[in-house]
Design an enzyme around this catalytic site. Sequence first.
Site, mmCIF file in Angstrom:
data_model
loop_
_atom_site.group_PDB
_atom_site.id
_atom_site.type_symbol
_atom_site.label_atom_id
_atom_site.label_comp_id
_atom_site.label_asym_id
_atom_site.label_seq_id
_atom_site.Cartn_x
_atom_site.Cartn_y
_atom_site.Cartn_z
ATOM 1 N N GLY A 1 2.822 -0.383 8.514
ATOM 2 C CA GLY A 1 3.701 -0.672 9.651
ATOM 3 C C GLY A 1 2.922 -0.701 10.957
ATOM 4 N N GLY B 1 0.858 -1.188 0.000
ATOM 5 C CA GLY B 1 0.000 0.000 0.000
ATOM 6 C C GLY B 1 0.881 1.221 0.000
ATOM 7 N N ARG C 1 3.479 12.143 10.537
ATOM 8 C CA ARG C 1 4.507 11.204 11.018
ATOM 9 C C ARG C 1 5.837 11.937 11.192
ATOM 10 N NH1 ARG C 1 5.687 5.797 7.595
ATOM 11 N NH2 ARG C 1 6.873 7.238 6.311
ATOM 12 N N ARG D 1 15.969 6.170 10.029
ATOM 13 C CA ARG D 1 15.299 7.269 10.739
ATOM 14 C C ARG D 1 15.683 7.172 12.212
ATOM 15 N NH1 ARG D 1 9.818 5.311 8.106
ATOM 16 N NH2 ARG D 1 10.005 6.325 6.080
ATOM 17 N N ARG E 1 6.674 10.908 -2.299
ATOM 18 C CA ARG E 1 5.891 9.747 -1.853
ATOM 19 C C ARG E 1 4.412 9.906 -2.227
ATOM 20 N NH1 ARG E 1 8.374 6.393 2.871
ATOM 21 N NH2 ARG E 1 10.562 6.669 2.416
HETATM 22 N N1 LIG Z 1 -6.161 4.337 10.812
HETATM 23 C C1 LIG Z 1 -5.327 5.345 11.076
HETATM 24 N N2 LIG Z 1 -5.817 6.542 11.391
HETATM 25 C C2 LIG Z 1 -4.985 7.584 11.651
HETATM 26 N N3 LIG Z 1 -3.633 7.509 11.639
HETATM 27 C C3 LIG Z 1 -3.090 6.321 11.312
HETATM 28 C C4 LIG Z 1 -3.901 5.200 11.024
HETATM 29 N N4 LIG Z 1 -3.074 4.165 10.743
HETATM 30 C C5 LIG Z 1 -1.810 4.612 10.863
HETATM 31 N N5 LIG Z 1 -1.818 5.924 11.209
HETATM 32 C C6 LIG Z 1 -0.643 6.806 11.379
HETATM 33 O O1 LIG Z 1 -0.190 7.130 10.072
HETATM 34 C C7 LIG Z 1 1.231 7.268 10.057
HETATM 35 C C8 LIG Z 1 1.792 6.345 8.977
HETATM 36 O O2 LIG Z 1 1.614 5.008 9.387
HETATM 37 P P1 LIG Z 1 2.701 3.919 9.082
HETATM 38 O O3 LIG Z 1 4.066 4.423 9.400
HETATM 39 O O4 LIG Z 1 2.252 2.692 9.748
HETATM 40 O O5 LIG Z 1 2.542 3.826 7.504
HETATM 41 P P2 LIG Z 1 3.232 2.877 6.460
HETATM 42 O O6 LIG Z 1 2.214 2.483 5.497
HETATM 43 O O7 LIG Z 1 3.964 1.802 7.161
HETATM 44 O O8 LIG Z 1 4.275 3.857 5.761
HETATM 45 P P3 LIG Z 1 5.603 3.534 4.945
HETATM 46 O O9 LIG Z 1 5.226 2.789 3.762
HETATM 47 O O10 LIG Z 1 6.136 4.901 4.606
HETATM 48 O O11 LIG Z 1 6.534 2.805 5.837
HETATM 49 C C9 LIG Z 1 1.711 6.928 11.454
HETATM 50 O O12 LIG Z 1 1.995 8.121 12.130
HETATM 51 C C10 LIG Z 1 0.543 6.188 12.089
HETATM 52 O O13 LIG Z 1 0.489 6.375 13.471
HETATM 53 N N1 LIG Z 2 9.728 -3.774 -2.919
HETATM 54 C C1 LIG Z 2 10.014 -3.555 -1.640
HETATM 55 N N2 LIG Z 2 9.469 -2.540 -0.979
HETATM 56 C C2 LIG Z 2 9.764 -2.364 0.322
HETATM 57 C C3 LIG Z 2 10.606 -3.236 1.010
HETATM 58 N N3 LIG Z 2 10.701 -2.830 2.290
HETATM 59 C C4 LIG Z 2 9.927 -1.762 2.390
HETATM 60 N N4 LIG Z 2 9.366 -1.476 1.219
HETATM 61 C C5 LIG Z 2 8.419 -0.397 0.887
HETATM 62 O O1 LIG Z 2 9.128 0.796 0.745
HETATM 63 C C6 LIG Z 2 8.262 1.880 1.022
HETATM 64 C C7 LIG Z 2 8.955 2.902 1.848
HETATM 65 O O2 LIG Z 2 9.310 2.409 3.098
HETATM 66 P P1 LIG Z 2 9.914 3.374 4.238
HETATM 67 O O3 LIG Z 2 10.301 2.467 5.364
HETATM 68 O O4 LIG Z 2 11.078 4.070 3.623
HETATM 69 O O5 LIG Z 2 8.818 4.322 4.604
HETATM 70 C C8 LIG Z 2 7.028 1.271 1.701
HETATM 71 O O6 LIG Z 2 5.968 1.273 0.761
HETATM 72 C C9 LIG Z 2 7.414 -0.133 1.989
HETATM 73 O O7 LIG Z 2 6.333 -1.017 1.896
HETATM 74 C C10 LIG Z 2 11.170 -4.333 0.283
HETATM 75 O O8 LIG Z 2 11.908 -5.154 0.798
HETATM 76 N N5 LIG Z 2 10.842 -4.443 -1.025
#
Ligand SMILES: Nc1ncnc2c1ncn2[C@@H]1O[C@H](COP(=O)(O)OP(=O)(O)OP(=O)(O)O)[C@@H](O)[C@H]1O
Ligand SMILES: Nc1nc2c(ncn2[C@@H]2O[C@H](COP(=O)(O)O)[C@@H](O)[C@H]2O)c(=O)[nH]1
Length: 402
Positions: free
Chosen positions: A150, A143, A269, A176, A280
Amino acid sequence: MGEEAPEYLLDGLDKFSPLRCDLESQGYQTATTVGDKIYVIGGSDDGTKLSMNVKVFDKLTGIWSIPTVLGTKPVPSKGHSAVLFNNDRILILTRDSPLDDCTWFLEVSTPFVKEKNKILGTEVVAWSKGVRGDGPMPIVISGPSGVGKGTLISKLMKEFPSTFGFSVSHTTRAPREKEVDGVHYHFTERSKMEKEIMDGKFLESALVHGNLYGTSIEAVEAVTDAGKRCILDIDVQGARSVRSSSLEAIFIFICPPSFEDLEKRLRDRGTETEEQVQKRLRNAKAELDQGKSPGLFDHILVNDVLETCYKNLKKILGLDETADALYQQSMKNHKIPLCYSISKTDQKFLIHGGSNELGAATPTSFMLDASLLKGGAPGRTRGLKIYAIDPLTDSLNWIEQL
Ligand SMILES: Nc1ncnc2c1ncn2[C@@H]1O[C@H](COP(=O)(O)OP(=O)(O)OP(=O)(O)O)[C@@H](O)[C@H]1O
Ligand SMILES: Nc1nc2c(ncn2[C@@H]2O[C@H](COP(=O)(O)O)[C@@H](O)[C@H]2O)c(=O)[nH]1
Protein backbone atom coordinates in the site's frame (compact mmCIF):
# COMPACT_ATOMS: atom_id res chain seq x y z
CA MET A 1 -11.74 -6.91 -52.18
CA GLY A 2 -13.16 -8.34 -48.97
CA GLU A 3 -16.67 -8.99 -47.84
CA GLU A 4 -18.98 -5.95 -47.51
CA ALA A 5 -20.26 -5.43 -44.01
CA PRO A 6 -23.73 -3.92 -44.10
CA GLU A 7 -23.77 -0.30 -42.99
CA TYR A 8 -27.34 -0.56 -41.76
CA LEU A 9 -26.98 -3.48 -39.70
CA LEU A 10 -30.54 -4.52 -39.16
CA ASP A 11 -30.05 -5.48 -42.83
CA GLY A 12 -29.09 -8.81 -41.32
CA LEU A 13 -32.87 -9.22 -41.01
CA ASP A 14 -35.46 -9.26 -43.78
CA LYS A 15 -36.22 -5.62 -44.75
CA PHE A 16 -40.02 -5.74 -44.44
CA SER A 17 -40.34 -8.31 -41.70
CA PRO A 18 -42.49 -7.33 -38.68
CA LEU A 19 -39.56 -8.42 -36.50
CA ARG A 20 -37.24 -5.86 -38.07
CA CYS A 21 -39.88 -3.08 -37.79
CA ASP A 22 -40.44 -3.99 -34.15
CA LEU A 23 -36.72 -3.91 -33.33
CA GLU A 24 -36.23 -0.62 -35.18
CA SER A 25 -39.09 0.93 -33.23
CA GLN A 26 -37.32 -0.15 -30.02
CA GLY A 27 -34.13 1.59 -31.12
CA TYR A 28 -32.16 -1.56 -31.94
CA GLN A 29 -29.62 -0.81 -34.65
CA THR A 30 -27.62 -3.87 -35.59
CA ALA A 31 -28.24 -7.58 -35.97
CA THR A 32 -25.29 -9.92 -36.37
CA THR A 33 -25.63 -13.61 -37.06
CA VAL A 34 -23.21 -15.92 -35.28
CA GLY A 35 -23.98 -19.56 -36.05
CA ASP A 36 -27.59 -20.23 -35.10
CA LYS A 37 -27.99 -17.02 -33.16
CA ILE A 38 -28.65 -13.39 -34.03
CA TYR A 39 -27.23 -10.77 -31.67
CA VAL A 40 -29.24 -7.56 -31.79
CA ILE A 41 -27.60 -4.50 -30.28
CA GLY A 42 -29.00 -1.08 -29.40
CA GLY A 43 -32.38 -0.29 -27.90
CA SER A 44 -33.36 2.10 -25.20
CA ASP A 45 -33.66 1.80 -21.44
CA ASP A 46 -36.45 4.33 -21.03
CA GLY A 47 -38.00 4.51 -24.50
CA THR A 48 -36.23 7.76 -25.43
CA LYS A 49 -32.45 7.61 -24.87
CA LEU A 50 -30.39 5.17 -26.98
CA SER A 51 -28.59 2.41 -25.12
CA MET A 52 -26.33 -0.51 -26.03
CA ASN A 53 -28.47 -3.39 -24.86
CA VAL A 54 -28.15 -6.91 -26.24
CA LYS A 55 -30.89 -9.35 -27.22
CA VAL A 56 -30.31 -12.80 -28.67
CA PHE A 57 -32.56 -14.63 -31.12
CA ASP A 58 -32.10 -18.39 -31.36
CA LYS A 59 -32.94 -19.38 -34.94
CA LEU A 60 -33.38 -23.03 -33.98
CA THR A 61 -35.94 -22.49 -31.24
CA GLY A 62 -37.33 -19.15 -32.43
CA ILE A 63 -36.91 -17.79 -28.89
CA TRP A 64 -35.56 -14.38 -27.83
CA SER A 65 -33.45 -14.12 -24.70
CA ILE A 66 -31.73 -11.38 -22.75
CA PRO A 67 -28.20 -12.59 -21.95
CA THR A 68 -26.17 -11.86 -18.84
CA VAL A 69 -23.94 -8.99 -19.95
CA LEU A 70 -20.51 -8.75 -18.31
CA GLY A 71 -18.19 -5.76 -18.52
CA THR A 72 -18.99 -2.12 -19.14
CA LYS A 73 -20.92 -1.42 -22.31
CA PRO A 74 -19.98 1.48 -24.61
CA VAL A 75 -21.63 4.83 -24.03
CA PRO A 76 -24.32 5.09 -26.74
CA SER A 77 -23.16 7.21 -29.65
CA LYS A 78 -24.97 8.50 -32.71
CA GLY A 79 -25.13 4.95 -34.00
CA HIS A 80 -22.78 2.06 -34.55
CA SER A 81 -21.79 -0.65 -37.00
CA ALA A 82 -21.37 -4.29 -36.08
CA VAL A 83 -19.18 -6.81 -37.89
CA LEU A 84 -18.56 -10.42 -36.90
CA PHE A 85 -14.91 -11.02 -36.09
CA ASN A 86 -13.17 -14.39 -35.66
CA ASN A 87 -16.59 -16.05 -35.21
CA ASP A 88 -16.42 -15.47 -31.47
CA ARG A 89 -16.88 -11.70 -31.09
CA ILE A 90 -18.59 -8.79 -32.78
CA LEU A 91 -16.61 -5.67 -33.59
CA ILE A 92 -18.64 -2.58 -32.76
CA LEU A 93 -17.54 0.70 -34.28
CA THR A 94 -19.30 3.71 -32.78
CA ARG A 95 -20.02 6.68 -35.05
CA ASP A 96 -18.76 10.22 -34.53
CA SER A 97 -16.44 9.01 -31.76
CA PRO A 98 -12.81 9.85 -30.97
CA LEU A 99 -10.41 7.09 -31.98
CA ASP A 100 -9.66 6.21 -28.36
CA ASP A 101 -13.32 5.37 -27.77
CA CYS A 102 -14.67 3.98 -31.04
CA THR A 103 -13.72 0.29 -31.06
CA TRP A 104 -15.52 -2.24 -28.88
CA PHE A 105 -15.94 -5.98 -28.94
CA LEU A 106 -19.00 -7.90 -27.82
CA GLU A 107 -17.62 -11.35 -27.03
CA VAL A 108 -20.16 -14.09 -27.67
CA SER A 109 -18.17 -17.33 -27.54
CA THR A 110 -14.59 -16.54 -26.48
CA PRO A 111 -12.99 -18.80 -23.82
CA PHE A 112 -13.88 -16.23 -21.11
CA VAL A 113 -17.52 -16.16 -22.17
CA LYS A 114 -17.69 -19.97 -22.43
CA GLU A 115 -16.26 -20.33 -18.93
CA LYS A 116 -18.78 -17.84 -17.48
CA ASN A 117 -21.53 -19.57 -19.43
CA LYS A 118 -20.68 -22.80 -17.70
CA ILE A 119 -20.49 -21.23 -14.23
CA LEU A 120 -23.66 -19.15 -14.52
CA GLY A 121 -25.67 -21.63 -16.59
CA THR A 122 -27.12 -18.79 -18.68
CA GLU A 123 -26.32 -17.21 -22.05
CA VAL A 124 -23.42 -14.80 -21.39
CA VAL A 125 -21.90 -12.04 -23.51
CA ALA A 126 -19.05 -9.73 -22.46
CA TRP A 127 -17.98 -6.24 -23.54
CA SER A 128 -14.30 -5.45 -24.04
CA LYS A 129 -12.96 -2.14 -25.27
CA GLY A 130 -10.43 -2.24 -28.11
CA VAL A 131 -7.19 -0.38 -27.51
CA ARG A 132 -4.38 0.54 -29.82
CA GLY A 133 -1.12 -1.34 -29.54
CA ASP A 134 -0.22 -2.98 -26.27
CA GLY A 135 -1.86 -0.24 -24.21
CA PRO A 136 -0.68 0.09 -20.65
CA MET A 137 -1.14 -3.28 -18.97
CA PRO A 138 -2.63 -3.43 -15.45
CA ILE A 139 -0.17 -4.03 -12.63
CA VAL A 140 -0.79 -6.68 -9.98
CA ILE A 141 1.11 -6.03 -6.75
CA SER A 142 1.17 -8.84 -4.25
CA GLY A 143 3.04 -9.84 -1.12
CA PRO A 144 2.44 -10.63 2.56
CA SER A 145 0.45 -8.33 4.79
CA GLY A 146 2.59 -5.47 6.14
CA VAL A 147 5.34 -5.71 3.50
CA GLY A 148 4.59 -2.21 2.19
CA LYS A 149 2.44 -2.76 -0.93
CA GLY A 150 0.00 0.00 0.00
CA THR A 151 2.85 2.38 0.85
CA LEU A 152 4.52 1.82 -2.53
CA ILE A 153 1.22 2.16 -4.42
CA SER A 154 0.40 5.42 -2.61
CA LYS A 155 3.77 6.86 -3.61
CA LEU A 156 3.19 5.90 -7.24
CA MET A 157 -0.31 7.38 -7.30
CA LYS A 158 0.94 10.56 -5.64
CA GLU A 159 3.81 11.05 -8.08
CA PHE A 160 1.81 10.06 -11.20
CA PRO A 161 -1.80 10.96 -10.44
CA SER A 162 -2.91 11.05 -14.06
CA THR A 163 -1.12 7.82 -15.03
CA PHE A 164 -2.22 5.34 -12.38
CA GLY A 165 -5.54 4.44 -10.85
CA PHE A 166 -6.24 2.06 -7.99
CA SER A 167 -8.59 -0.89 -8.41
CA VAL A 168 -10.86 -0.54 -5.38
CA SER A 169 -11.46 -4.06 -4.08
CA HIS A 170 -14.49 -5.34 -2.21
CA THR A 171 -13.98 -6.78 1.27
CA THR A 172 -16.09 -8.15 4.09
CA ARG A 173 -13.61 -6.98 6.75
CA ALA A 174 -14.54 -4.00 8.90
CA PRO A 175 -13.13 -0.58 7.91
CA ARG A 176 -10.09 0.65 9.82
CA GLU A 177 -10.02 4.14 11.25
CA LYS A 178 -9.52 6.62 8.38
CA GLU A 179 -10.51 4.07 5.71
CA VAL A 180 -13.18 5.45 3.40
CA ASP A 181 -15.82 3.28 1.71
CA GLY A 182 -15.38 3.40 -2.06
CA VAL A 183 -11.84 4.80 -1.78
CA HIS A 184 -9.80 2.19 0.11
CA TYR A 185 -12.31 -0.63 -0.30
CA HIS A 186 -15.94 -1.23 -1.05
CA PHE A 187 -16.90 -2.54 2.38
CA THR A 188 -19.66 -5.04 1.96
CA GLU A 189 -21.78 -7.78 3.52
CA ARG A 190 -20.63 -11.34 3.04
CA SER A 191 -23.94 -12.64 1.61
CA LYS A 192 -24.12 -9.73 -0.85
CA MET A 193 -20.57 -10.28 -2.02
CA GLU A 194 -21.08 -14.04 -2.34
CA LYS A 195 -24.11 -13.41 -4.58
CA GLU A 196 -22.16 -10.96 -6.73
CA ILE A 197 -19.37 -13.51 -7.10
CA MET A 198 -21.96 -16.09 -8.22
CA ASP A 199 -23.33 -13.52 -10.69
CA GLY A 200 -19.91 -13.35 -12.36
CA LYS A 201 -19.16 -9.76 -11.33
CA PHE A 202 -15.69 -10.53 -9.98
CA LEU A 203 -12.44 -10.99 -11.81
CA GLU A 204 -11.09 -12.84 -8.76
CA SER A 205 -11.94 -13.32 -5.12
CA ALA A 206 -10.33 -15.09 -2.19
CA LEU A 207 -10.65 -15.76 1.50
CA VAL A 208 -7.76 -13.81 3.03
CA HIS A 209 -6.99 -13.84 6.78
CA GLY A 210 -10.60 -14.93 7.42
CA ASN A 211 -12.37 -12.32 5.28
CA LEU A 212 -13.57 -12.30 1.71
CA TYR A 213 -11.72 -9.96 -0.67
CA GLY A 214 -12.24 -9.55 -4.40
CA THR A 215 -11.61 -7.48 -7.49
CA SER A 216 -14.77 -6.67 -9.44
CA ILE A 217 -14.58 -6.39 -13.22
CA GLU A 218 -16.14 -2.96 -12.79
CA ALA A 219 -13.32 -1.80 -10.46
CA VAL A 220 -10.70 -2.54 -13.13
CA GLU A 221 -12.80 -1.03 -15.90
CA ALA A 222 -13.50 2.15 -13.93
CA VAL A 223 -9.75 2.83 -13.88
CA THR A 224 -9.15 1.99 -17.55
CA ASP A 225 -12.22 4.01 -18.56
CA ALA A 226 -10.64 7.00 -16.83
CA GLY A 227 -7.68 6.51 -19.19
CA LYS A 228 -5.41 5.31 -16.38
CA ARG A 229 -3.24 2.30 -15.79
CA CYS A 230 -4.84 0.03 -13.24
CA ILE A 231 -3.02 -1.11 -10.08
CA LEU A 232 -4.33 -4.12 -8.16
CA ASP A 233 -3.21 -4.75 -4.56
CA ILE A 234 -4.19 -8.40 -4.01
CA ASP A 235 -2.96 -11.47 -2.18
CA VAL A 236 -1.12 -14.39 -3.83
CA GLN A 237 -4.31 -16.44 -4.33
CA GLY A 238 -5.79 -13.47 -6.19
CA ALA A 239 -2.63 -13.04 -8.27
CA ARG A 240 -2.85 -16.70 -9.24
CA SER A 241 -6.48 -16.32 -10.33
CA VAL A 242 -5.71 -13.22 -12.40
CA ARG A 243 -2.71 -14.98 -13.94
CA SER A 244 -4.96 -17.80 -15.14
CA SER A 245 -7.65 -15.40 -16.40
CA SER A 246 -7.44 -13.71 -19.76
CA LEU A 247 -6.50 -10.36 -18.18
CA GLU A 248 -2.95 -9.60 -19.26
CA ALA A 249 -1.03 -7.85 -16.51
CA ILE A 250 2.42 -7.35 -15.01
CA PHE A 251 2.79 -9.33 -11.79
CA ILE A 252 5.09 -7.98 -9.07
CA PHE A 253 5.78 -9.66 -5.74
CA ILE A 254 7.04 -7.59 -2.81
CA CYS A 255 9.21 -9.32 -0.18
CA PRO A 256 10.36 -8.06 3.23
CA PRO A 257 14.11 -7.96 3.93
CA SER A 258 13.45 -10.43 6.77
CA PHE A 259 10.55 -12.02 8.61
CA GLU A 260 11.44 -9.96 11.69
CA ASP A 261 11.13 -6.73 9.70
CA LEU A 262 7.73 -7.85 8.43
CA GLU A 263 6.54 -8.60 11.95
CA LYS A 264 7.78 -5.23 13.20
CA ARG A 265 6.05 -3.33 10.37
CA LEU A 266 2.77 -5.13 10.92
CA ARG A 267 2.85 -4.49 14.71
CA ASP A 268 4.00 -0.88 14.37
CA ARG A 269 1.17 -0.16 11.92
CA GLY A 270 -1.13 -0.86 14.86
CA THR A 271 -4.21 -1.67 12.79
CA GLU A 272 -4.68 -5.30 13.83
CA THR A 273 -5.37 -7.05 17.12
CA GLU A 274 -2.66 -9.39 18.41
CA GLU A 275 -4.72 -12.37 17.27
CA GLN A 276 -5.02 -10.92 13.75
CA VAL A 277 -1.30 -10.11 13.64
CA GLN A 278 -0.54 -13.73 14.51
CA LYS A 279 -2.87 -14.98 11.80
CA ARG A 280 -1.36 -12.64 9.17
CA LEU A 281 2.18 -13.69 10.12
CA ARG A 282 1.27 -17.36 9.84
CA ASN A 283 -0.19 -16.73 6.40
CA ALA A 284 2.85 -14.67 5.42
CA LYS A 285 5.09 -17.76 5.66
CA ALA A 286 3.00 -19.59 3.03
CA GLU A 287 2.71 -16.45 0.87
CA LEU A 288 6.48 -15.94 0.86
CA ASP A 289 6.88 -19.52 -0.37
CA GLN A 290 4.20 -19.16 -3.02
CA GLY A 291 5.70 -15.89 -4.22
CA LYS A 292 8.57 -17.94 -5.59
CA SER A 293 6.25 -20.24 -7.64
CA PRO A 294 7.72 -20.49 -11.12
CA GLY A 295 5.86 -18.44 -13.73
CA LEU A 296 3.58 -16.65 -11.27
CA PHE A 297 5.39 -13.34 -10.79
CA ASP A 298 7.29 -11.41 -13.45
CA HIS A 299 9.33 -9.46 -10.90
CA ILE A 300 10.28 -9.83 -7.25
CA LEU A 301 11.26 -6.71 -5.31
CA VAL A 302 12.68 -6.58 -1.80
CA ASN A 303 11.23 -3.68 0.16
CA ASP A 304 14.15 -2.93 2.49
CA VAL A 305 14.88 0.77 2.10
CA LEU A 306 11.58 2.23 0.89
CA GLU A 307 13.08 4.76 -1.54
CA THR A 308 15.30 2.12 -3.20
CA CYS A 309 12.39 -0.26 -3.63
CA TYR A 310 10.24 2.54 -5.04
CA LYS A 311 12.97 3.47 -7.52
CA ASN A 312 13.19 -0.16 -8.67
CA LEU A 313 9.42 -0.37 -9.01
CA LYS A 314 9.44 2.68 -11.29
CA LYS A 315 12.24 1.13 -13.32
CA ILE A 316 10.17 -2.04 -13.88
CA LEU A 317 7.19 0.04 -14.97
CA GLY A 318 9.33 1.92 -17.51
CA LEU A 319 7.62 5.15 -16.72
CA ASP A 320 7.55 7.49 -19.67
CA GLU A 321 4.95 10.17 -19.18
CA THR A 322 5.77 12.01 -22.40
CA ALA A 323 5.00 9.02 -24.61
CA ASP A 324 1.72 8.46 -22.79
CA ALA A 325 0.65 12.08 -23.25
CA LEU A 326 1.49 12.01 -26.97
CA TYR A 327 -0.55 8.83 -27.41
CA GLN A 328 -3.60 10.32 -25.66
CA GLN A 329 -3.34 13.45 -27.82
CA SER A 330 -3.09 11.61 -31.16
CA MET A 331 -6.12 9.48 -30.33
CA LYS A 332 -8.22 12.53 -29.39
CA ASN A 333 -7.29 14.53 -32.50
CA HIS A 334 -9.00 12.12 -34.88
CA LYS A 335 -12.61 11.01 -35.04
CA ILE A 336 -14.57 8.23 -36.73
CA PRO A 337 -17.02 10.14 -38.95
CA LEU A 338 -20.79 10.12 -38.47
CA CYS A 339 -21.37 8.54 -41.87
CA TYR A 340 -19.12 5.87 -43.22
CA SER A 341 -19.14 2.55 -44.93
CA ILE A 342 -17.13 -0.34 -43.58
CA SER A 343 -15.66 -3.30 -45.41
CA LYS A 344 -13.61 -6.21 -44.12
CA THR A 345 -10.71 -8.04 -45.68
CA ASP A 346 -9.32 -10.88 -43.58
CA GLN A 347 -8.64 -9.16 -40.29
CA LYS A 348 -8.52 -5.58 -41.59
CA PHE A 349 -11.40 -3.14 -41.73
CA LEU A 350 -11.60 -0.20 -44.12
CA ILE A 351 -13.70 2.62 -42.70
CA HIS A 352 -14.51 4.92 -45.57
CA GLY A 353 -15.79 8.34 -44.43
CA GLY A 354 -18.00 10.74 -46.39
CA SER A 355 -17.25 14.35 -47.32
CA ASN A 356 -14.71 16.17 -45.29
CA GLU A 357 -16.17 19.06 -43.30
CA LEU A 358 -12.98 19.68 -41.41
CA GLY A 359 -10.79 20.50 -44.40
CA ALA A 360 -9.16 18.52 -47.17
CA ALA A 361 -6.13 17.62 -45.10
CA THR A 362 -8.12 15.97 -42.32
CA PRO A 363 -8.52 12.23 -42.78
CA THR A 364 -12.07 10.84 -42.67
CA SER A 365 -11.09 7.33 -43.72
CA PHE A 366 -9.21 4.86 -41.59
CA MET A 367 -7.87 1.35 -41.70
CA LEU A 368 -8.25 -0.78 -38.61
CA ASP A 369 -5.84 -3.68 -38.47
CA ALA A 370 -7.05 -6.33 -36.02
CA SER A 371 -4.71 -9.10 -37.13
CA LEU A 372 -2.62 -9.02 -33.95
CA LEU A 373 -5.34 -8.90 -31.34
CA LYS A 374 -4.73 -10.24 -27.85
CA GLY A 375 -6.41 -10.06 -24.47
CA GLY A 376 -10.12 -9.38 -24.31
CA ALA A 377 -12.79 -9.64 -21.63
CA PRO A 378 -12.55 -9.24 -18.67
CA GLY A 379 -9.99 -6.62 -19.75
CA ARG A 380 -9.18 -4.64 -22.85
CA THR A 381 -8.71 -6.11 -26.33
CA ARG A 382 -5.20 -5.04 -27.22
CA GLY A 383 -3.09 -4.96 -30.34
CA LEU A 384 -5.31 -2.86 -32.62
CA LYS A 385 -3.55 -0.71 -35.19
CA ILE A 386 -5.26 2.30 -36.67
CA TYR A 387 -4.03 4.08 -39.79
CA ALA A 388 -5.37 7.34 -41.20
CA ILE A 389 -5.75 7.36 -44.98
CA ASP A 390 -4.39 10.27 -47.00
CA PRO A 391 -7.49 12.42 -47.76
CA LEU A 392 -5.78 14.20 -50.66
CA THR A 393 -5.22 11.11 -52.76
CA ASP A 394 -7.99 9.08 -51.11
CA SER A 395 -5.82 6.11 -51.85
CA LEU A 396 -4.56 3.47 -49.51
CA ASN A 397 -1.48 5.53 -48.70
CA TRP A 398 -1.50 5.49 -44.96
CA ILE A 399 -0.38 8.90 -43.83
CA GLU A 400 0.23 7.87 -40.28
CA GLN A 401 -0.11 5.02 -37.89
CA LEU A 402 -2.01 6.57 -35.01
N1 LIG B 1 10.59 -0.03 3.41
C1 LIG B 1 9.94 0.15 4.57
N2 LIG B 1 10.64 0.28 5.70
C2 LIG B 1 10.00 0.44 6.89
N3 LIG B 1 8.65 0.51 7.03
C3 LIG B 1 7.91 0.37 5.92
C4 LIG B 1 8.51 0.19 4.66
N4 LIG B 1 7.51 0.09 3.75
C5 LIG B 1 6.35 0.22 4.41
N5 LIG B 1 6.59 0.39 5.73
C6 LIG B 1 5.58 0.50 6.81
O1 LIG B 1 5.09 -0.81 7.04
C7 LIG B 1 3.71 -0.77 7.41
C8 LIG B 1 2.93 -1.69 6.47
O2 LIG B 1 2.93 -1.11 5.18
P1 LIG B 1 1.67 -1.22 4.26
O3 LIG B 1 0.42 -0.90 5.02
O4 LIG B 1 1.96 -0.42 3.06
O5 LIG B 1 1.69 -2.77 3.95
P2 LIG B 1 0.79 -3.65 3.01
O6 LIG B 1 1.66 -4.60 2.34
O7 LIG B 1 -0.05 -2.77 2.16
O8 LIG B 1 -0.14 -4.41 4.06
P3 LIG B 1 -1.56 -5.11 3.86
O9 LIG B 1 -1.39 -6.20 2.93
O10 LIG B 1 -1.89 -5.59 5.25
O11 LIG B 1 -2.52 -4.08 3.41
C9 LIG B 1 3.29 0.69 7.33
O12 LIG B 1 3.24 1.21 8.62
C10 LIG B 1 4.37 1.35 6.49
O13 LIG B 1 4.55 2.69 6.83
N1 LIG C 1 -7.34 -11.72 -3.55
C1 LIG C 1 -7.50 -10.47 -3.14
N2 LIG C 1 -6.75 -9.98 -2.16
C2 LIG C 1 -6.92 -8.69 -1.78
C3 LIG C 1 -7.84 -7.86 -2.41
N3 LIG C 1 -7.77 -6.64 -1.84
C4 LIG C 1 -6.84 -6.72 -0.91
N4 LIG C 1 -6.32 -7.94 -0.87
C5 LIG C 1 -5.25 -8.46 -0.01
O1 LIG C 1 -5.77 -8.72 1.26
C6 LIG C 1 -4.72 -8.64 2.21
C7 LIG C 1 -5.18 -7.91 3.43
O2 LIG C 1 -5.52 -6.59 3.15
P1 LIG C 1 -5.88 -5.56 4.33
O3 LIG C 1 -6.32 -4.31 3.65
O4 LIG C 1 -6.96 -6.20 5.13
O5 LIG C 1 -4.62 -5.38 5.13
C8 LIG C 1 -3.55 -7.95 1.49
O6 LIG C 1 -2.58 -8.94 1.21
C9 LIG C 1 -4.13 -7.46 0.22
O7 LIG C 1 -3.21 -7.49 -0.84
C10 LIG C 1 -8.62 -8.40 -3.48
O8 LIG C 1 -9.44 -7.75 -4.10
N5 LIG C 1 -8.41 -9.70 -3.80
